[in-house]
Design an enzyme around this catalytic site. Structure first.
Site, PDB file in Angstrom:
ATOM      1  N   TYR A  27      80.947  15.634  74.647  1.00 49.28           N
ATOM      2  CA  TYR A  27      81.910  16.705  73.880  1.00 49.28           C
ATOM      3  C   TYR A  27      83.310  15.119  73.038  1.00 49.28           C
ATOM      4  CZ  TYR A  27      86.780  18.465  73.163  1.00 49.28           C
ATOM      5  OH  TYR A  27      88.289  19.046  72.584  1.00 49.28           O
ATOM      6  N   SER A 109      97.414  17.494  75.205  1.00 52.42           N
ATOM      7  CA  SER A 109      96.759  18.719  74.272  1.00 52.42           C
ATOM      8  C   SER A 109      97.049  20.537  74.563  1.00 52.42           C
ATOM      9  CB  SER A 109      95.459  18.309  73.919  1.00 52.42           C
ATOM     10  OG  SER A 109      94.687  18.827  73.501  1.00 52.42           O
ATOM     11  N   GLN A 130     101.575  18.396  72.509  1.00 53.39           N
ATOM     12  CA  GLN A 130     100.814  18.441  71.079  1.00 53.39           C
ATOM     13  C   GLN A 130     100.046  20.360  71.283  1.00 53.39           C
ATOM     14  OE1 GLN A 130      97.461  19.916  71.206  1.00 53.39           O
ATOM     15  NE2 GLN A 130      96.691  20.160  68.808  1.00 53.39           N
ATOM     16  N   TYR A 132      98.877  23.314  69.332  1.00 48.36           N
ATOM     17  CA  TYR A 132      97.979  24.561  68.117  1.00 48.36           C
ATOM     18  C   TYR A 132      98.607  25.820  68.716  1.00 48.36           C
ATOM     19  CZ  TYR A 132      93.210  21.647  68.150  1.00 48.36           C
ATOM     20  OH  TYR A 132      92.965  20.309  68.062  1.00 48.36           O
ATOM     21  N   THR A 158      99.062  19.585  65.346  1.00 45.32           N
ATOM     22  CA  THR A 158      98.048  19.225  64.348  1.00 45.32           C
ATOM     23  C   THR A 158      98.228  21.064  63.366  1.00 45.32           C
ATOM     24  OG1 THR A 158      97.445  18.753  66.693  1.00 45.32           O
ATOM     25  CG2 THR A 158      95.652  19.758  65.158  1.00 45.32           C
ATOM     26  N   ARG A 167      80.465  21.308  65.793  1.00 47.74           N
ATOM     27  CA  ARG A 167      79.602  19.713  66.301  1.00 47.74           C
ATOM     28  C   ARG A 167      78.873  20.765  67.539  1.00 47.74           C
ATOM     29  NH1 ARG A 167      85.330  19.871  68.613  1.00 47.74           N
ATOM     30  NH2 ARG A 167      86.502  19.441  66.770  1.00 47.74           N
ATOM     31  N   LYS A 254     100.526  16.204  62.641  1.00 44.00           N
ATOM     32  CA  LYS A 254      99.128  15.670  62.847  1.00 44.00           C
ATOM     33  C   LYS A 254      97.677  16.215  61.919  1.00 44.00           C
ATOM     34  CE  LYS A 254      95.854  13.667  66.292  1.00 44.00           C
ATOM     35  NZ  LYS A 254      94.760  15.034  66.335  1.00 44.00           N
ATOM     36  N   HIS A 278      90.732  13.874  62.398  1.00 41.13           N
ATOM     37  CA  HIS A 278      90.861  15.194  63.737  1.00 41.13           C
ATOM     38  C   HIS A 278      89.646  13.833  63.919  1.00 41.13           C
ATOM     39  CE1 HIS A 278      92.373  18.433  65.878  1.00 41.13           C
ATOM     40  NE2 HIS A 278      91.072  17.954  66.926  1.00 41.13           N
ATOM     41  N   ARG A 281      85.858  15.102  63.480  1.00 40.08           N
ATOM     42  CA  ARG A 281      86.125  16.031  64.164  1.00 40.08           C
ATOM     43  C   ARG A 281      85.710  17.583  63.770  1.00 40.08           C
ATOM     44  NH1 ARG A 281      84.869  15.442  69.273  1.00 40.08           N
ATOM     45  NH2 ARG A 281      85.637  16.938  70.160  1.00 40.08           N
TER      46      ARG A 281
HETATM   47  C1  GLV Z   1      89.753  19.983  70.116  1.00 36.92           C
HETATM   48  O1  GLV Z   1      90.635  19.349  70.002  1.00 36.92           O
HETATM   49  C2  GLV Z   1      88.659  19.098  69.102  1.00 36.92           C
HETATM   50  O2  GLV Z   1      89.085  18.885  68.723  1.00 36.92           O
HETATM   51  O3  GLV Z   1      87.411  19.797  70.158  1.00 36.92           O
END
Ligand code: GLV
Length: 382
Positions: A27, A109, A130, A132, A158, A167, A254, A278, A281
């Protein structure tokens, strides 16, 4: 090998690989789609060349600086990262303590395992939070209020993850928190016995900021279903106003990677922006953070503080970002590797490695104060 024997962030990464179950290690060690931007973040730092200077006084060097007006022992903050408490039991609490002892900011986070209140309970200096933004505005307002109540001294908003980048490793690994008990996942954990033992000693194994706070959350275990169900894809510049109003403190944006967005952020009332993709990602194919930094610094001039994250694996990388005009930098994966390798001592080791590399590099560039670094310390025409 102990974390004290690690000489580089790459050493800590290999130690973490052997200690952390594959789904959580990967991850951290993953980017979106081809991972091209993830790689470019690191590779482009190597293209920046330093000017070696000689016969200058190298005594009394100082790495101390300020980020958004807060004193830092070096301009390197811990970046907000999801699932941190899955790299090591109680990971966010341990990393926050290591950062506090080291004198650098820790950013928690929204997608952390330990909650805002957990981290508050083991620290004595303010940390950063942070955010979301979810569609459930009550939940978001409540999160902001919780961060305020915990005495957080900055809100890091963010901007680049209202929709999750894909991913492949996470999908193939069936990533979730808490992990599922399929034969594959059980095997991944059984081969990491020290991680399991630590995990058995904590009750924090799912998203602590969300469980018990958000209404009607379906399958929270999967980050992709959680983001697609809950995150607000309509987030706009206008929303920054009500967030800033509710928060009432220092605000950092961010995920700025474009000069036009950087100029737009000037009117937002934010105190700083973080040049970031990021960690590669989200938008695979986007430029590396370090390659965009100089023009973003030029675009905002001295009207706003510019920070950078993405690709930093050494104190040399920190120095290069500072030379291009960043007032501060963030490390995500480097601290996760330290944490996975050895808990709080591992995060401390990450910070020590970065500090030493930054200090020696600065001296060999002929500088004694991190605040004096400039483009003059870099070679042109590389
Ligand atoms: C979450 O912020 C991620 O990038 O997995």
């Amino acid at each position: 090998m102990s974390v004290e024997q690690a000489l580089t962030i790459a050493d800590l990464k290999e130690q973490a690989r052997r200690r952390v179950p594959k789904m959580f290690f990967e991850y951290a060690d993953s980017g979106a789609w081809t991972e091209g931007t993830y790689r470019a973040n690191e590779e482009d730092f190597h293209k920046v060349k330093l000017r070696q200077r000689v016969l200058v006084d190298m005594t009394n060097r100082s790495l101390a600086s300020e980020m958004i007006g807060e004193k830092v022992s070096m301009p390197v903050a811990i970046a907000p990262t999801g699932f941190t408490g899955m790299q090591h039991a109680d990971g966010e609490m341990l990393a926050a303590q290591a950062a506090e002892e080291f004198g650098v900011p820790f950013t928690l986070s929204t997608m952390s395992i330990c909650s805002i209140e957990d981290v508050r309970s083991v620290t004595s200096k303010p940390f950063w939070f942070q955010l979301y933004v979810m569609q459930d505005r009550d939940f978001v307002l409540n999160l902001i209020d919780r961060a305020k109540a915990a005495g957080c001294s900055a809100l890091v908003l963010t901007l680049d993850l209202q929709i999750l980048g894909q991913r492949h490793k996470d999908l193939r690994n069936g990533l979730s928190a808490p992990p599922r008990f399929t034969p594959k996942h059980l095997w991944q954990m059984a081969t990491r016995p020290f991680w399991c033992l630590d995990m058995l000693g904590t009750k924090r194994r799912t998203f602590g900021n969300i469980v018990g706070h958000a209404k009607g959350v379906g399958d929270l275990a999967s980050l992709s279903s959680w983001t697609s169900e809950q995150f607000d894809p309509q987030l706009s510049w206008k929303d920054i106003e009500w967030i800033r109003e509710r928060w009432g403190g220092k605000l950092i944006l961010k995920g700025i990677l474009d000069e036009e967005d950087a100029r737009m952020s000037l009117g937002s009332g934010a105190d700083a922006i973080i040049v970031s993709n990021h960690g590669g990602r989200q938008l695979d194919g986007a430029a590396s953070s370090i390659s965009m930094l100089p023009r973003i610094v030029d675009a905002v001039g001295d009207q706003m503080e510019v920070h950078l994250d993405g690709g930093i694996r050494s104190g040399q990388d920190v120095l290069k970002a500072l030379c291009y005009g960043a007032k501060g930098t963030y490390i995500g994966r480097p601290f996760l590797y330290g944490l996975g390798a050895g808990g709080k001592a591992g995060v401390r080791r990450t910070l020590e490695i970065i500090r030493k590399e930054l200090d020696i590099t600065m001296a060999l560039c002929g500088e004694r104060d991190v605040k004096n670094l400039s483009r003059n310390n870099l070679l042109k025409d590389v």
